[in-house]
Design an enzyme around this catalytic site. Sequence first.
Site, mmCIF file in Angstrom:
data_model
loop_
_atom_site.group_PDB
_atom_site.id
_atom_site.type_symbol
_atom_site.label_atom_id
_atom_site.label_comp_id
_atom_site.label_asym_id
_atom_site.label_seq_id
_atom_site.Cartn_x
_atom_site.Cartn_y
_atom_site.Cartn_z
ATOM 1 N N HIS A 214 -10.202 24.300 39.631
ATOM 2 C CA HIS A 214 -11.500 23.726 39.978
ATOM 3 C C HIS A 214 -12.062 22.980 38.779
ATOM 4 C CE1 HIS A 214 -15.935 23.852 40.422
ATOM 5 N NE2 HIS A 214 -15.622 23.386 41.600
ATOM 6 N N HIS A 215 -12.010 23.583 37.629
ATOM 7 C CA HIS A 215 -12.366 22.869 36.410
ATOM 8 C C HIS A 215 -11.591 23.412 35.212
ATOM 9 C CE1 HIS A 215 -15.488 26.037 35.380
ATOM 10 N NE2 HIS A 215 -14.929 25.820 34.207
ATOM 11 N N GLN B 236 -9.943 26.812 28.976
ATOM 12 C CA GLN B 236 -10.465 27.648 30.056
ATOM 13 C C GLN B 236 -10.143 26.972 31.395
ATOM 14 O OE1 GLN B 236 -14.694 27.438 31.145
ATOM 15 N NE2 GLN B 236 -14.835 29.643 30.823
ATOM 16 N N HIS C 263 -10.661 27.369 35.559
ATOM 17 C CA HIS C 263 -11.271 28.041 36.704
ATOM 18 C C HIS C 263 -10.338 27.807 37.888
ATOM 19 C CE1 HIS C 263 -14.766 27.952 39.853
ATOM 20 N NE2 HIS C 263 -13.987 28.979 40.013
ATOM 21 N N HIS D 11 -24.624 20.424 33.028
ATOM 22 C CA HIS D 11 -24.225 21.707 33.604
ATOM 23 C C HIS D 11 -25.441 22.500 34.059
ATOM 24 C CE1 HIS D 11 -22.075 25.450 34.247
ATOM 25 N NE2 HIS D 11 -22.936 26.067 33.469
ATOM 26 N N HIS E 90 -26.180 25.695 37.421
ATOM 27 C CA HIS E 90 -25.531 26.401 38.516
ATOM 28 C C HIS E 90 -26.095 25.812 39.814
ATOM 29 C CE1 HIS E 90 -24.717 29.860 35.450
ATOM 30 N NE2 HIS E 90 -24.116 28.729 35.143
ATOM 31 N N MET F 245 -28.513 27.778 34.457
ATOM 32 C CA MET F 245 -28.380 27.193 33.130
ATOM 33 C C MET F 245 -28.888 25.774 33.227
ATOM 34 S SD MET F 245 -24.802 28.280 31.439
ATOM 35 C CE MET F 245 -24.318 29.966 31.192
HETATM 36 CU CU CU Z 1 -14.978 25.451 38.242
HETATM 37 CU CU CU Z 2 -23.241 28.098 33.363
#
Ligand code: CU
Ligand code: CU
Length: 309
Positions: free
Chosen positions: A41-42, A116, A118, A186, A188, A259
């Site tokens: 996803h990312h 990282q 996701h 960014h 949510h 966030m």
């Molecule tokens: Cu993601």
């Molecule tokens: Cu966040």
Amino acid sequence: MPKAKPEAPETYLVCTPIRLDENNTYYVVGYEPRAEMETAHHMLLFGCKEPGIKESIFSCGEMENGLTGTKNASPCKNGQKILYAWAKNAPRLDLPEGVGFKVGGKDSDVNYLVLQVHYASVDNIPEDGDTSGVVLKYTNEPQPRSAGVYFVGTRGMIPARSTTNMEAACEIKENKELHPFAFRTHTHALGRVVSGWKVSPSMEWSLIGKKDPQLPQMFYPVEDKSMVIRKGDTIAARCTMVSYRDRITWVGATAEDEMCNFYMMYWVEGDILNGEWCTSLGPPVYTWDRFLVGGGLRNIPDEEASSLA
Ligand code: CU
Ligand code: CU
């Protein structure tokens, strides 16, 4: 990824660290993503002084469930900064001519790179594991210009059933000329618009970039490539949040929290800023226009800062 094997979708943020050579400085001049949209996803690439955990694979995220058999930590233990972000259709990113992200060696703050990922779906992961990642284009040859990422964020809270602006403003105090070339937002689920601005000492506002944070959260090019941010200018960011929830939403790390983040990727002749981030207390305490507990800003483009038009 060293053949990661996530077992269920939507739940995993997995990290893998790479230790950089202490005796060699590298200049990263481009990022080439190698990931499948159906699986990842990312992806975020962090630079760290120290990784969250010194193991080849660990869980690292804003989510409750981790990868079976691994420990959970944030991507970096300290010195965390984002160097690259990939989501959905993000293409490769080549930095402008002569610009490099300085990593490794003794005089950069980046001793580790942490990737990282996701995982959105696990249906297409091969039997022996997933190898999504980012190919770095780098050189040992010192680059005349350095790339950095300046981070602006807020703390604070969003009342129930409200539209709330989360704001932050940071004055640049170092004698450098910053040339912004990409930005990332960014939030949510509650974020509707995130906008970032350069504000001159005479309160003239110029847009660095704005975006719907529900779109893929990658780095997008800045509008005005000729923009220069100098000592005395302020970088101001606002997130317009809409909550239909019956409860207060606080800033925090999980999907239940919120966030408000704005990242500005810039280049500069010579070395990057010493301080590359700032945060505000956020609502209800801090606003752009308040003095003492606010940014003390005037001439605020209120409508433009909260709309995508
Ligand atoms: Cu993601
Ligand atoms: Cu966040």
